[in-house]
Design an enzyme around this catalytic site. Sequence first.
Site, PDB file in Angstrom:
ATOM      1  CB  CYS A  47      -8.852  -6.397   6.232  1.00  0.00           C
ATOM      2  SG  CYS A  47      -7.558  -5.445   5.438  1.00  0.00           S
TER       3      CYS A  47
ATOM      4  NE  ARG B 149     -15.808  -6.351   3.063  1.00  0.00           N
ATOM      5  CZ  ARG B 149     -14.581  -6.231   2.544  1.00  0.00           C
ATOM      6  NH1 ARG B 149     -13.817  -5.223   2.924  1.00  0.00           N
ATOM      7  NH2 ARG B 149     -14.133  -7.086   1.681  1.00  0.00           N
TER       8      ARG B 149
ATOM      9  CG  ASP C  83       9.977  -0.793   3.823  1.00  0.00           C
ATOM     10  OD1 ASP C  83       8.758  -0.763   3.601  1.00  0.00           O
ATOM     11  OD2 ASP C  83      10.549  -1.757   4.389  1.00  0.00           O
TER      12      ASP C  83
ATOM     13  N   GLY D 175     -10.829 -15.277   5.569  1.00  0.00           N
ATOM     14  CA  GLY D 175      -9.389 -15.087   5.787  1.00  0.00           C
ATOM     15  C   GLY D 175      -8.945 -13.710   5.347  1.00  0.00           C
TER      16      GLY D 175
ATOM     17  CE  LYS E 140      -9.281  -0.929   6.871  1.00  0.00           C
ATOM     18  NZ  LYS E 140      -9.047  -1.074   5.451  1.00  0.00           N
TER      19      LYS E 140
ATOM     20  CE1 TYR F 298      -7.415 -12.257   1.298  1.00  0.00           C
ATOM     21  CE2 TYR F 298      -5.086 -12.539   1.750  1.00  0.00           C
ATOM     22  CZ  TYR F 298      -6.125 -11.771   1.287  1.00  0.00           C
ATOM     23  OH  TYR F 298      -5.886 -10.518   0.814  1.00  0.00           O
TER      24      TYR F 298
ATOM     25  CB  ILE G 232      -0.929   0.013   1.239  1.00  0.00           C
ATOM     26  CG1 ILE G 232      -1.773  -1.277   1.308  1.00  0.00           C
ATOM     27  CG2 ILE G 232      -1.824   1.251   1.208  1.00  0.00           C
ATOM     28  CD1 ILE G 232      -2.809  -1.441   0.243  1.00  0.00           C
TER      29      ILE G 232
HETATM   30  N1  LIG Z   1      -2.853  -5.013   2.275  1.00  0.00           N
HETATM   31  C1  LIG Z   1      -4.073  -4.526   2.112  1.00  0.00           C
HETATM   32  O1  LIG Z   1      -4.890  -5.055   1.347  1.00  0.00           O
HETATM   33  C2  LIG Z   1      -4.497  -3.278   2.838  1.00  0.00           C
HETATM   34  C3  LIG Z   1      -5.672  -2.652   2.452  1.00  0.00           C
HETATM   35  C4  LIG Z   1      -6.056  -1.472   3.105  1.00  0.00           C
HETATM   36  C5  LIG Z   1      -5.272  -0.983   4.132  1.00  0.00           C
HETATM   37  N2  LIG Z   1      -4.128  -1.625   4.501  1.00  0.00           N
HETATM   38  C6  LIG Z   1      -3.340  -1.057   5.606  1.00  0.00           C
HETATM   39  O2  LIG Z   1      -2.019  -0.887   5.161  1.00  0.00           O
HETATM   40  C7  LIG Z   1      -1.117  -1.413   6.125  1.00  0.00           C
HETATM   41  C8  LIG Z   1       0.122  -1.871   5.408  1.00  0.00           C
HETATM   42  O3  LIG Z   1      -0.258  -2.908   4.507  1.00  0.00           O
HETATM   43  P1  LIG Z   1       0.698  -3.392   3.363  1.00  0.00           P
HETATM   44  O4  LIG Z   1      -0.070  -4.372   2.549  1.00  0.00           O
HETATM   45  O5  LIG Z   1       1.332  -2.242   2.678  1.00  0.00           O
HETATM   46  O6  LIG Z   1       1.796  -4.167   4.214  1.00  0.00           O
HETATM   47  P2  LIG Z   1       3.184  -4.738   3.675  1.00  0.00           P
HETATM   48  O7  LIG Z   1       3.557  -5.824   4.601  1.00  0.00           O
HETATM   49  O8  LIG Z   1       3.122  -4.974   2.202  1.00  0.00           O
HETATM   50  O9  LIG Z   1       4.177  -3.498   3.893  1.00  0.00           O
HETATM   51  C9  LIG Z   1       4.545  -2.982   5.113  1.00  0.00           C
HETATM   52  C10 LIG Z   1       5.937  -2.392   4.973  1.00  0.00           C
HETATM   53  O10 LIG Z   1       6.272  -1.738   6.198  1.00  0.00           O
HETATM   54  C11 LIG Z   1       7.655  -1.953   6.408  1.00  0.00           C
HETATM   55  N3  LIG Z   1       7.971  -1.707   7.797  1.00  0.00           N
HETATM   56  C12 LIG Z   1       7.657  -2.454   8.897  1.00  0.00           C
HETATM   57  N4  LIG Z   1       8.117  -1.873  10.009  1.00  0.00           N
HETATM   58  C13 LIG Z   1       8.727  -0.732   9.623  1.00  0.00           C
HETATM   59  C14 LIG Z   1       9.402   0.305  10.327  1.00  0.00           C
HETATM   60  N5  LIG Z   1       9.516   0.294  11.644  1.00  0.00           N
HETATM   61  N6  LIG Z   1       9.899   1.317   9.596  1.00  0.00           N
HETATM   62  C15 LIG Z   1       9.789   1.358   8.254  1.00  0.00           C
HETATM   63  N7  LIG Z   1       9.158   0.409   7.545  1.00  0.00           N
HETATM   64  C16 LIG Z   1       8.640  -0.622   8.231  1.00  0.00           C
HETATM   65  C17 LIG Z   1       7.889  -3.375   5.957  1.00  0.00           C
HETATM   66  O11 LIG Z   1       9.240  -3.634   5.673  1.00  0.00           O
HETATM   67  C18 LIG Z   1       6.994  -3.457   4.723  1.00  0.00           C
HETATM   68  O12 LIG Z   1       7.677  -3.156   3.524  1.00  0.00           O
HETATM   69  C19 LIG Z   1      -1.913  -2.523   6.806  1.00  0.00           C
HETATM   70  O13 LIG Z   1      -1.474  -2.759   8.112  1.00  0.00           O
HETATM   71  C20 LIG Z   1      -3.317  -1.963   6.803  1.00  0.00           C
HETATM   72  O14 LIG Z   1      -3.537  -1.187   7.946  1.00  0.00           O
HETATM   73  C21 LIG Z   1      -3.728  -2.742   3.864  1.00  0.00           C
END
Ligand SMILES: NC(=O)c1ccc[n+]([C@@H]2O[C@H](COP(=O)([O-])OP(=O)(O)OC[C@H]3O[C@@H](n4cnc5c(N)ncnc54)[C@H](O)[C@@H]3O)[C@@H](O)[C@H]2O)c1
Length: 424
Positions: free
Chosen positions: A265, A218, A30, A262, A211, A320, A11
């Site tokens: 979220c 759902r 990151d 699964g 959120k 999932y 994201i």
């Molecule tokens: N994945 C989805 O479908 C989705 C949809 C809507 C919202 N979200 C929200 O987005 C958030 C992130 O999801 P995502 O899919 O991008 O996760 P992801 O696992 O793809 O990415 C998270 C990133 O954060 C980095 N990270 C972790 N700790 C860190 C730190 N201390 N400093 C810097 N970087 C750090 C990781 O290395 C990783 O690259 C979720 O927790 C959720 O709240 C996700």
Amino acid sequence: MRVAVVGLGHIGLPLAVQYAGRGHEVVGSDRNPAIVEAINAGRSPHLDEQALVDRVPELVAAGRLRATTDNAAAVRGAEVVVVIVPVVVDDAREIDFAPIDAATADIGRGLGAGTLVIYETTLPVGTTRERFAPMLSDASGLTADRDYFLAFSPERVLVGRVFLDLQRYPKIVGGIGPASTQRAVAFYEAALEPGTEVRAVTNAETAEMTKLAETTYRDVNIALANEYARYAAARGIDVLEVIGAANSQPYSHIHLPGVGVGGHCIPVYPHFLFNTDPDLRIPPLAREINDGMAEFAVGAIEERIGSLRDASVLVLGVAYRADVREDAFSSAFPLRDALRSAGAIVHAHDPYFSAEHLRGMGFEPYDLDAPVPVRAAVLQAGHAAYAELDPSAIPGLEMIVDGRNVLDRARWEDRGIGFVGIGR
Ligand SMILES: NC(=O)c1ccc[n+]([C@@H]2O[C@H](COP(=O)([O-])OP(=O)(O)OC[C@H]3O[C@@H](n4cnc5c(N)ncnc54)[C@H](O)[C@@H]3O)[C@@H](O)[C@H]2O)c1
């Protein structure tokens, strides 16, 4: 504007690209050096969205997007910081803040006066104000909503179609005070596509709960569909026919039943609500009902073929959801446990996962090209390939449970294989 995006995951990177695409100067950070190196070399580390693959090279070449592993350095000099580092739950469903706390401590060290910090990661209600504001203020020596600004804005997009969803879902924004809300609204108006609705809500807590409310809705809705499925099955009624007919009334929005829920979220965020409020009754019950669908499937098999003690049973699909290589909180796991408790030897097949991966998840990997006899199968993930599966590819099969209601019943019954859908 100079914008920092902390967390460049599935994201975070699309958000960075979106803001850079609107002409802002974006520094992403990151903790994973492989992600940072790929971006700085002009390549997208994530391949699940074609627009990323296309746009990262040009934005990096134009100097509008770069990456670092140093969160504090990314934040230093930024006017806006967007945080999208995950908060997850552990096996006991306890909330794990460690990664986002670490990121917040770094942000506090880099924070300068006048900066706006926006959390987009899904959070338990009150986290922005009660947990993060003190951490940021202590580390920076600045006062929230006066010297720096702080807001929450839930990210509601789906992986794989982030850019489309960013345009079509209203951006919900709530600050810890009016000045923070106002600045966050102005940021999104300048950073999302023109015409995207940006909707201010009263405060950060309202935005946080929004959120949790939509994801828990759902889960609860699916639990109700699953209850209807049991009810219909016991009476020889096809629940899908009922749901289709019921939803022709505009106030009825019944979701689809299935063998479990699964993903990152829907099975997770209800815990953010009820872990902090024992008086909530429906969300925990919905979780129990949805996880209990594994027992429903096992019961349906036992009813037709008797005890599963030492019987081989095949799980088709561990992902999932259909056609993804993702197993986060997959309902394949409660299904595995329920089958094992019934005494079965549990095999699994999934075109998206290797034999080693399946073994690591606690399944006997199943090879459709060298199949061993199994007495029963449960379709757990509705991968498109399974619609074409030839029943004779699975020797010894006495019955199949279609856990996603996607298979053609006649195809299996014509071979003398018992067939049960969820509520059909
Ligand atoms: N994945 C989805 O479908 C989705 C949809 C809507 C919202 N979200 C929200 O987005 C958030 C992130 O999801 P995502 O899919 O991008 O996760 P992801 O696992 O793809 O990415 C998270 C990133 O954060 C980095 N990270 C972790 N700790 C860190 C730190 N201390 N400093 C810097 N970087 C750090 C990781 O290395 C990783 O690259 C979720 O927790 C959720 O709240 C996700």
